[in-house]
Design a protein around this motif. Structure first.
Motif, PDB file in Angstrom:
ATOM      1  N   GLY A  55       0.836  -1.195   0.000  1.00  0.00           N
ATOM      2  CA  GLY A  55       0.000   0.000   0.000  1.00  0.00           C
ATOM      3  C   GLY A  55       0.875   1.251   0.000  1.00  0.00           C
ATOM      4  N   THR A  56       0.246   2.400  -0.137  1.00  0.00           N
ATOM      5  CA  THR A  56       1.009   3.642  -0.292  1.00  0.00           C
ATOM      6  C   THR A  56       1.037   4.475   1.002  1.00  0.00           C
ATOM      7  N   ALA A  93       6.429   5.213   4.753  1.00  0.00           N
ATOM      8  CA  ALA A  93       6.183   3.766   4.851  1.00  0.00           C
ATOM      9  C   ALA A  93       5.703   3.239   3.492  1.00  0.00           C
ATOM     10  N   GLY A  94       5.339   1.962   3.477  1.00  0.00           N
ATOM     11  CA  GLY A  94       4.728   1.360   2.291  1.00  0.00           C
ATOM     12  C   GLY A  94       5.591   1.472   1.034  1.00  0.00           C
ATOM     13  N   GLN A 143      -2.479   8.588   4.782  1.00  0.00           N
ATOM     14  CA  GLN A 143      -1.818   8.529   6.099  1.00  0.00           C
ATOM     15  C   GLN A 143      -0.674   9.523   6.126  1.00  0.00           C
ATOM     16  N   VAL A 175       2.243  -7.179   7.270  1.00  0.00           N
ATOM     17  CA  VAL A 175       1.729  -5.910   7.799  1.00  0.00           C
ATOM     18  C   VAL A 175       0.283  -6.072   8.262  1.00  0.00           C
ATOM     19  N   ALA A 210      -0.503  -0.513  11.598  1.00  0.00           N
ATOM     20  CA  ALA A 210       0.513   0.535  11.450  1.00  0.00           C
ATOM     21  C   ALA A 210       1.084   0.855  12.829  1.00  0.00           C
ATOM     22  N   SER A 211       2.291   1.388  12.858  1.00  0.00           N
ATOM     23  CA  SER A 211       2.928   1.699  14.157  1.00  0.00           C
ATOM     24  C   SER A 211       2.046   2.636  14.970  1.00  0.00           C
ATOM     25  N   LEU A 261      -4.530  -2.374   9.371  1.00  0.00           N
ATOM     26  CA  LEU A 261      -4.391  -2.249   7.919  1.00  0.00           C
ATOM     27  C   LEU A 261      -4.894  -3.495   7.190  1.00  0.00           C
ATOM     28  N   HIS A 278       8.413   5.478  12.030  1.00  0.00           N
ATOM     29  CA  HIS A 278       7.394   5.243  10.995  1.00  0.00           C
ATOM     30  C   HIS A 278       8.068   4.642   9.756  1.00  0.00           C
ATOM     31  N   GLY A 279       7.611   3.474   9.356  1.00  0.00           N
ATOM     32  CA  GLY A 279       8.181   2.839   8.159  1.00  0.00           C
ATOM     33  C   GLY A 279       9.392   1.972   8.423  1.00  0.00           C
ATOM     34  N   SER A 280       9.731   1.749   9.707  1.00  0.00           N
ATOM     35  CA  SER A 280      10.965   0.989   9.959  1.00  0.00           C
ATOM     36  C   SER A 280      10.835  -0.473   9.531  1.00  0.00           C
ATOM     37  N   GLY A 281       9.655  -1.059   9.756  1.00  0.00           N
ATOM     38  CA  GLY A 281       9.466  -2.460   9.346  1.00  0.00           C
ATOM     39  C   GLY A 281       9.534  -2.598   7.828  1.00  0.00           C
ATOM     40  N   CYS A 282       8.906  -1.645   7.122  1.00  0.00           N
ATOM     41  CA  CYS A 282       8.912  -1.663   5.644  1.00  0.00           C
ATOM     42  C   CYS A 282      10.349  -1.552   5.139  1.00  0.00           C
TER      43      CYS A 282
HETATM   44  C1  LIG Z   1       0.960   1.261   3.359  1.00  0.00           C
HETATM   45  C2  LIG Z   1       1.595   0.942   4.647  1.00  0.00           C
HETATM   46  N1  LIG Z   1       2.252  -0.231   4.789  1.00  0.00           N
HETATM   47  C3  LIG Z   1       2.829  -0.541   5.971  1.00  0.00           C
HETATM   48  C4  LIG Z   1       2.773   0.339   7.036  1.00  0.00           C
HETATM   49  C5  LIG Z   1       3.414  -0.032   8.347  1.00  0.00           C
HETATM   50  O1  LIG Z   1       4.546   0.742   8.588  1.00  0.00           O
HETATM   51  P1  LIG Z   1       5.709   0.326   9.621  1.00  0.00           P
HETATM   52  O2  LIG Z   1       6.908  -0.059   8.789  1.00  0.00           O
HETATM   53  O3  LIG Z   1       5.945   1.572  10.430  1.00  0.00           O
HETATM   54  O4  LIG Z   1       5.237  -0.827  10.453  1.00  0.00           O
HETATM   55  C6  LIG Z   1       2.118   1.573   6.851  1.00  0.00           C
HETATM   56  N2  LIG Z   1       2.040   2.485   7.849  1.00  0.00           N
HETATM   57  N3  LIG Z   1       1.519   1.847   5.640  1.00  0.00           N
END
Ligand SMILES: Cc1ncc(COP(=O)(O)O)c(N)n1
Ligand SMILES: Nc1ncnc2c1ncn2[C@@H]1O[C@H](COP(=O)(O)OP(=O)(O)O)[C@@H](O)[C@H]1O
Length: 273
Positions: A12-13, A19-20, A45, A108, A111-112, A117, A209-213
């Motif tokens: 997702g975007t 993130a994403g 988001q 996923v 979200a953090s 989601l 934010h986005g660390s897992g991605c």
């Molecule tokens: C589209 C999308 N995909 C994944 C995440 C999770 O983000 P995170 O890497 O912070 O867990 C997000 N917030 N939005």
């Protein structure tokens, strides 16, 4: 000309760029892989949270897969936000048809910021359709709990979750991430034979934010470049530690990680594997 590694993200975007799809493409570029994307959901988001999202029509997601696979077959694929069972089953079908060799499954779910989601029923589909295809699955603690239906309170619980995902659910390897745990930021990789610990100092920051991605995208780009899973995860841990250690301080909420401004050699001492 040298051949470039090609990496595909299915996700997702994030219009705010942290993130994403956006995080994945930035990361592929940084690591040295040609980045491609199949968009599953368009999400509204930012660093303050998820406002809403729209799932793209299944036929249209399929058409994007076909556009990539018929033209530029990827060396590795990563999946992130697959919000419903139908799109999960489609992703599984398309990856099987294309004989994808390297597949990083970031399951996923939330979200953090705490926003869901995916739908409840989708968890079961991850286990049935996607785990058996994955080279590695990269759950955080809440995701590992949801997938294995167990509470995780200790390091032994984290390892047991990794063992279950490999031995009972049939994934090739599991990386259980300890970002939501206490103490050091320790992750455990189980490949069916041994456990490897990837450890880093925990930084006192909300900007994750986005660390897992990003982490999973480094692993994907590494595999696309022919690295072993162990080396790809080690690079991922190095990169994400650097990216968290030196925040950009962008946004009013939980800001994005920082992809720039550090040499790999500077952050290597932070990692213990
Ligand atoms: C589209 C999308 N995909 C994944 C995440 C999770 O983000 P995170 O890497 O912070 O867990 C997000 N917030 N939005
Ligand atoms: N405050 C922190 N300091 C250092 N590393 C962290 C911190 N928070 C998360 N990490 C690391 O970032 C990576 C992503 O972790 P996690 O937060 O568990 O995943 P997710 O973003 O999917 O929820 C893991 O390697 C984790 O150990």
């Amino acid at each position: 000309m040298t051949e470039i590694a090609k990496a595909l993200t299915v996700a997702g975007t994030d219009p705010s760029g942290g993130a994403g799809i956006q995080a994945d493409l930035k990361t592929f570029q940084e690591i040295g892989a040609y980045g491609m994307s199949v968009i599953t959901s368009v999400v509204s988001q930012n660093t303050l949270g998820v406002k809403s999202f729209v799932d793209l029509e299944l036929d249209f997601v399929e058409s994007q897969f076909d556009a990539v696979f018929e033209d530029i077959p990827p060396d590795a694929v990563k999946s992130g936000m697959l919000s419903n069972p139908e799109v999960m089953a489609l992703a599984a079908k398309k990856m099987k048809e294309a004989n994808v060799a390297n597949y990083v499954l970031d399951p996923v779910m939330i979200a953090s910021s705490g926003h869901a989601l995916i739908s409840e029923t989708a968890r079961e589909t991850i286990a049935r359709e996607l785990l058996p295809l994955a080279t590695v699955v990269t759950p955080n603690l809440p995701e590992a709990e949801a997938l294995t239906n167990r509470t995780i309170k200790t390091v032994d619980d984290m390892k047991e979750a990794g063992r279950i995902l490999v031995e009972e659910y049939g994934t090739s390897a599991a990386l259980i991430k300890g970002g939501h745990y206490e103490g050091e930021a320790d992750d455990y990789l189980y490949d069916g034979q041994t456990f490897e610990k990837f450890s880093a100092e925990r930084f006192d920051t909300k900007h994750t934010h986005g660390s897992g991605c990003t982490y999973a995208a480094v692993i994907t780009a590494g595999l696309a470049n022919g690295k072993s899973l162990y080396e790809a995860v080690k690079d991922g841990k190095t990169y994400i530690t650097a990216a968290i250690s030196n925040p950009l301080n962008i946004g009013k909420g939980q800001g994005p990680t920082n992809h720039w401004g550090h040499r790999w050699s500077d952050v290597q001492p932070l990692i213990r594997v």
